[in-house]
Write a protein that holds these residues in place. Structure first.
Motif, PDB file in Angstrom:
ATOM      1  N   ARG A   4       0.718  27.565  -4.941  1.00 22.09           N
ATOM      2  CA  ARG A   4       1.746  28.542  -4.546  1.00 22.09           C
ATOM      3  C   ARG A   4       1.138  29.949  -4.518  1.00 22.09           C
ATOM      4  O   ARG A   4       1.492  30.812  -5.334  1.00 22.09           O
ATOM      5  CB  ARG A   4       2.928  28.470  -5.523  1.00 22.09           C
ATOM      6  CG  ARG A   4       3.691  27.148  -5.464  1.00 22.09           C
ATOM      7  CD  ARG A   4       4.871  27.143  -6.415  1.00 22.09           C
ATOM      8  NE  ARG A   4       4.435  27.149  -7.808  1.00 22.09           N
ATOM      9  CZ  ARG A   4       4.260  26.047  -8.549  1.00 22.09           C
ATOM     10  NH1 ARG A   4       4.498  24.860  -8.030  1.00 22.09           N
ATOM     11  NH2 ARG A   4       3.865  26.135  -9.805  1.00 22.09           N
ATOM     12  N   THR A   5       0.254  30.160  -3.574  1.00 15.52           N
ATOM     13  CA  THR A   5      -0.459  31.441  -3.547  1.00 15.52           C
ATOM     14  C   THR A   5       0.466  32.610  -3.242  1.00 15.52           C
ATOM     15  O   THR A   5       0.176  33.740  -3.637  1.00 15.52           O
ATOM     16  CB  THR A   5      -1.610  31.394  -2.514  1.00 15.52           C
ATOM     17  OG1 THR A   5      -1.084  30.897  -1.281  1.00 15.52           O
ATOM     18  CG2 THR A   5      -2.736  30.500  -2.980  1.00 15.52           C
TER      19      THR A   5
ATOM     20  N   THR B 296       4.117  33.709  12.466  1.00 13.10           N
ATOM     21  CA  THR B 296       3.990  32.249  12.548  1.00 13.10           C
ATOM     22  C   THR B 296       3.975  31.598  11.172  1.00 13.10           C
ATOM     23  O   THR B 296       4.716  30.628  10.939  1.00 13.10           O
ATOM     24  CB  THR B 296       2.730  31.862  13.346  1.00 13.10           C
ATOM     25  OG1 THR B 296       2.815  32.472  14.636  1.00 13.10           O
ATOM     26  CG2 THR B 296       2.625  30.349  13.500  1.00 13.10           C
ATOM     27  N   ILE B 297       3.170  32.112  10.259  1.00 14.93           N
ATOM     28  CA  ILE B 297       3.160  31.452   8.936  1.00 14.93           C
ATOM     29  C   ILE B 297       4.531  31.546   8.282  1.00 14.93           C
ATOM     30  O   ILE B 297       4.961  30.619   7.601  1.00 14.93           O
ATOM     31  CB  ILE B 297       2.054  31.989   7.979  1.00 14.93           C
ATOM     32  CG1 ILE B 297       2.165  33.498   7.755  1.00 14.93           C
ATOM     33  CG2 ILE B 297       0.680  31.585   8.456  1.00 14.93           C
ATOM     34  CD1 ILE B 297       1.275  33.995   6.611  1.00 14.93           C
ATOM     35  N   THR B 298       5.246  32.649   8.522  1.00 17.03           N
ATOM     36  CA  THR B 298       6.578  32.800   7.930  1.00 17.03           C
ATOM     37  C   THR B 298       7.586  31.882   8.609  1.00 17.03           C
ATOM     38  O   THR B 298       8.321  31.138   7.942  1.00 17.03           O
ATOM     39  CB  THR B 298       7.060  34.260   8.048  1.00 17.03           C
ATOM     40  OG1 THR B 298       6.158  35.091   7.336  1.00 17.03           O
ATOM     41  CG2 THR B 298       8.460  34.430   7.487  1.00 17.03           C
ATOM     42  N   GLY B 299       7.638  31.938   9.938  1.00 16.14           N
ATOM     43  CA  GLY B 299       8.668  31.195  10.680  1.00 16.14           C
ATOM     44  C   GLY B 299       8.420  29.694  10.643  1.00 16.14           C
ATOM     45  O   GLY B 299       9.282  28.924  10.183  1.00 16.14           O
ATOM     46  N   ALA B 300       7.245  29.280  11.108  1.00 14.97           N
ATOM     47  CA  ALA B 300       6.956  27.840  11.114  1.00 14.97           C
ATOM     48  C   ALA B 300       6.858  27.325   9.681  1.00 14.97           C
ATOM     49  O   ALA B 300       7.319  26.221   9.366  1.00 14.97           O
ATOM     50  CB  ALA B 300       5.671  27.555  11.881  1.00 14.97           C
TER      51      ALA B 300
ATOM     52  N   ASN C  85       7.106  24.092   5.245  1.00 12.00           N
ATOM     53  CA  ASN C  85       6.810  24.129   3.810  1.00 12.00           C
ATOM     54  C   ASN C  85       8.060  24.360   2.956  1.00 12.00           C
ATOM     55  O   ASN C  85       8.273  23.659   1.978  1.00 12.00           O
ATOM     56  CB  ASN C  85       5.845  25.286   3.479  1.00 12.00           C
ATOM     57  CG  ASN C  85       4.557  25.228   4.271  1.00 12.00           C
ATOM     58  OD1 ASN C  85       4.078  24.153   4.595  1.00 12.00           O
ATOM     59  ND2 ASN C  85       3.992  26.372   4.576  1.00 12.00           N
ATOM     60  N   ALA C  86       8.835  25.398   3.318  1.00  9.86           N
ATOM     61  CA  ALA C  86       9.898  25.837   2.409  1.00  9.86           C
ATOM     62  C   ALA C  86      11.150  24.977   2.522  1.00  9.86           C
ATOM     63  O   ALA C  86      11.705  24.553   1.504  1.00  9.86           O
ATOM     64  CB  ALA C  86      10.230  27.302   2.683  1.00  9.86           C
ATOM     65  N   ALA C  87      11.614  24.714   3.751  1.00  8.49           N
ATOM     66  CA  ALA C  87      12.852  23.934   3.911  1.00  8.49           C
ATOM     67  C   ALA C  87      12.559  22.438   4.016  1.00  8.49           C
ATOM     68  O   ALA C  87      13.409  21.613   3.681  1.00  8.49           O
ATOM     69  CB  ALA C  87      13.617  24.402   5.148  1.00  8.49           C
ATOM     70  N   GLY C  88      11.370  22.094   4.467  1.00 11.05           N
ATOM     71  CA  GLY C  88      11.013  20.673   4.594  1.00 11.05           C
ATOM     72  C   GLY C  88      11.923  19.928   5.567  1.00 11.05           C
ATOM     73  O   GLY C  88      12.407  18.839   5.279  1.00 11.05           O
ATOM     74  N   VAL C  89      12.130  20.524   6.752  1.00 10.60           N
ATOM     75  CA  VAL C  89      12.978  19.877   7.771  1.00 10.60           C
ATOM     76  C   VAL C  89      12.327  18.564   8.200  1.00 10.60           C
ATOM     77  O   VAL C  89      11.106  18.496   8.383  1.00 10.60           O
ATOM     78  CB  VAL C  89      13.149  20.808   8.997  1.00 10.60           C
ATOM     79  CG1 VAL C  89      13.971  20.123  10.084  1.00 10.60           C
ATOM     80  CG2 VAL C  89      13.806  22.120   8.586  1.00 10.60           C
ATOM     81  N   ARG C  90      13.161  17.532   8.358  1.00 12.67           N
ATOM     82  CA  ARG C  90      12.622  16.225   8.755  1.00 12.67           C
ATOM     83  C   ARG C  90      12.987  15.899  10.199  1.00 12.67           C
ATOM     84  O   ARG C  90      13.978  16.424  10.739  1.00 12.67           O
ATOM     85  CB  ARG C  90      13.158  15.132   7.820  1.00 12.67           C
ATOM     86  CG  ARG C  90      12.525  15.219   6.431  1.00 12.67           C
ATOM     87  CD  ARG C  90      13.133  14.222   5.505  1.00 12.67           C
ATOM     88  NE  ARG C  90      14.583  14.396   5.450  1.00 12.67           N
ATOM     89  CZ  ARG C  90      15.427  13.508   4.960  1.00 12.67           C
ATOM     90  NH1 ARG C  90      14.994  12.363   4.492  1.00 12.67           N
ATOM     91  NH2 ARG C  90      16.729  13.747   4.932  1.00 12.67           N
ATOM     92  N   ALA C  91      12.216  15.018  10.793  1.00 12.23           N
ATOM     93  CA  ALA C  91      12.491  14.590  12.168  1.00 12.23           C
ATOM     94  C   ALA C  91      13.925  14.085  12.247  1.00 12.23           C
ATOM     95  O   ALA C  91      14.398  13.384  11.343  1.00 12.23           O
ATOM     96  CB  ALA C  91      11.515  13.481  12.566  1.00 12.23           C
TER      97      ALA C  91
ATOM     98  N   GLY D 299       7.022  32.050   4.274  1.00 17.61           N
ATOM     99  CA  GLY D 299       6.936  30.636   4.661  1.00 17.61           C
ATOM    100  C   GLY D 299       6.218  29.770   3.638  1.00 17.61           C
ATOM    101  O   GLY D 299       5.669  28.719   3.994  1.00 17.61           O
ATOM    102  N   SER D 300       6.223  30.219   2.354  1.00 18.22           N
ATOM    103  CA  SER D 300       5.480  29.496   1.298  1.00 18.22           C
ATOM    104  C   SER D 300       4.083  29.137   1.783  1.00 18.22           C
ATOM    105  O   SER D 300       3.547  28.066   1.471  1.00 18.22           O
ATOM    106  CB  SER D 300       6.210  28.206   0.886  1.00 18.22           C
ATOM    107  OG  SER D 300       7.511  28.497   0.463  1.00 18.22           O
ATOM    108  N   ALA D 301       3.485  30.054   2.532  1.00 18.08           N
ATOM    109  CA  ALA D 301       2.221  29.724   3.203  1.00 18.08           C
ATOM    110  C   ALA D 301       1.039  29.734   2.248  1.00 18.08           C
ATOM    111  O   ALA D 301       0.976  30.511   1.301  1.00 18.08           O
ATOM    112  CB  ALA D 301       1.968  30.718   4.321  1.00 18.08           C
TER     113      ALA D 301
END
Ligand code: NAD
Ligand code: ZN
Ligand code: ZN
Length: 362
Positions: free
Chosen positions: A99-100, A165-169, A174-180, A307-309
């Motif tokens: 978790r950097t 990009t790191i924030t949005g994607a 990473n953060a919400a863990g949206v699934r297919a 984005g928990s990047a």
């Protein structure tokens, strides 16, 4: 070198000649080739978020390594790099847990107190904000805040990888863990929101509903994967989302930083859904929700930071997806400007018509 200086909160950006130090320790001197205008820098230029003028902002930076400090091990002169405001030490418990963005010693990437400043104006120190200070011809950045990328990625597209990009994607992956197969709504289709849309397309969301006040943005968002557009100025947004999805979305992302839109994000969820809040609010900003409704419907509210990047992993990943044609970065770049045009460009950003403006001439 030329740089855009914030001399007072709310006073805009002044283009001035300032001095930049030579790299010491693990610092890398970067010739800046592109610097993106994220909305956050406008917040920091107007409000006191703990960074004080005189300062150089700018945290979506790409460029070429011009010189390296004696302890730099990861970069050599000529490398193409992307910088990020994520400051991490690499050795604390948070960093070692991956978790950097929550590093306990982010100041490890800055110069020690009492050391000569990285930036100065006739001997007066100038804050190199966020350790990137990208609104300038050159930037002096700790190697932990830099990532090497494939030179095939053009500099404007590369710069957006550093935050938008790191924030949005990253919010999606990473953060919400949206699934297919899950349904997603994105409120606010700016430089960050459009990258949320990209993330949702990458993971195979069943439906991606884009919401903005601007019809041009709704049209542009189709090039990123939006399946349904809603103009927030026309009617009840929450009712419209419920109607389109037959009851609400699994994930809503708020990418503006407003009370009413954050509350809409929570209200438009189906049972068990997650609202991810990305937009930065004014100091002391509050959001209200129906507490009993939240528990009865088992909703989750998720604060998302960067984005928990993990930038050393995520930036090369997104660069590679871009080069494979699977991540749209090019349509984000609305215009390339000279640093002298930064004040007008930030005014234009406020209108909501443009995605990312990038400084490419200094
Ligand atoms: P932007 O200005 O490019 O985009 C904002 C979008 O919201 C615009 O398209 C605008 O038309 C739209 N909008 C405004 N009001 C609206 C409303 N009421 N309903 C629907 N749409 C509306 O901004 P950006 O650079 O994409 O940044 C978005 C937010 O994310 C900012 O607050 C920024 O500071 C924040 N941010 C947060 C993080 C984080 O780590 N949480 C990181 C980067 C940026
Ligand atoms: Zn940003
Ligand atoms: Zn750390």
């Amino acid at each position: 070198m030329r740089a855009a200086i914030v001399n007072a909160f709310g006073g805009g950006f002044d283009i001035e000649d300032i001095d930049i130090a030579r790299p010491i320790g693990r610092e890398v001197l970067v010739d800046v080739k592109a610097s993106g205008l994220c909305h956050s820098d406008l917040h920091f230029a107007v409000n006191d978020f703990g960074m004080a003028p005189p300062m150089v902002l700018g945290h979506e930076v790409s460029g070429i390594v011009a010189a390296v400090g004696p302890e730099v091990s990861e970069f050599t002169v000529g490398d193409h790099v992307v910088g990020s405001l994520v400051q991490f030490c690499g050795a604390c418990l948070e960093c070692l847990s991956g978790r950097t963005v929550s590093c306990l010693r982010p100041e490890a990437t800055l110069r020690a107190d009492g050391a000569p400043p990285r930036l100065s104006r006739r001997g007066e120190p100038i804050l190199a904000a966020m350790g990137t200070a990208g609104f300038a011809e050159q930037a002096l950045i700790h190697e932990n805040q830099l990532v090497c990328i494939d030179p095939a990625v053009p500099f404007p597209e590369a710069s957006v990888l550093g935050c938008g990009t790191i924030t949005g994607a990253g919010a999606v992956l990473n953060a919400a863990g949206v699934r297919a197969g899950e349904a997603v709504a994105v409120i606010g289709l700016g430089g960050v929101g459009l990258n949320v849309v990209s993330g949702a397309r990458l993971v195979g969301a069943s439906r991606i509903i884009g919401i903005d006040l601007n019809d041009e943005k709704l049209e542009l968002a189709r090039a990123f994967g939006v399946t349904d557009g809603i103009n927030a100025g026309e009617g009840d947004v929450v009712a419209r989302v419920r109607e389109l999805t037959g009851g609400g979305v699994d994930h809503a992302f708020e990418v503006i930083g407003r009370k009413e839109t954050a509350e809409q994000a929570i209200a438009m969820l189906r049972v068990g859904g997650t609202a991810s809040l990305i937009g930065i609010h004014g100091a002391g900003g509050m959001v209200e929700f129906d507490a009993n409704g939240l528990l009865r419907e088992q909703k989750k509210v998720n604060g998302v930071y960067m984005g928990s990047a993990n930038i050393k992993h995520d930036i090369p990943l997104y660069a590679s997806l871009f080069l494979q044609g699977r991540l749209n970065l090019s349509d984000l770049i609305a215009s390339e400007i000279a640093i002298d045009e930064i004040n007008e460009a930030y005014e234009e950003l406020g209108s909501g018509r443009t995605a990312r403006t990038v400084i490419t001439r200094f």
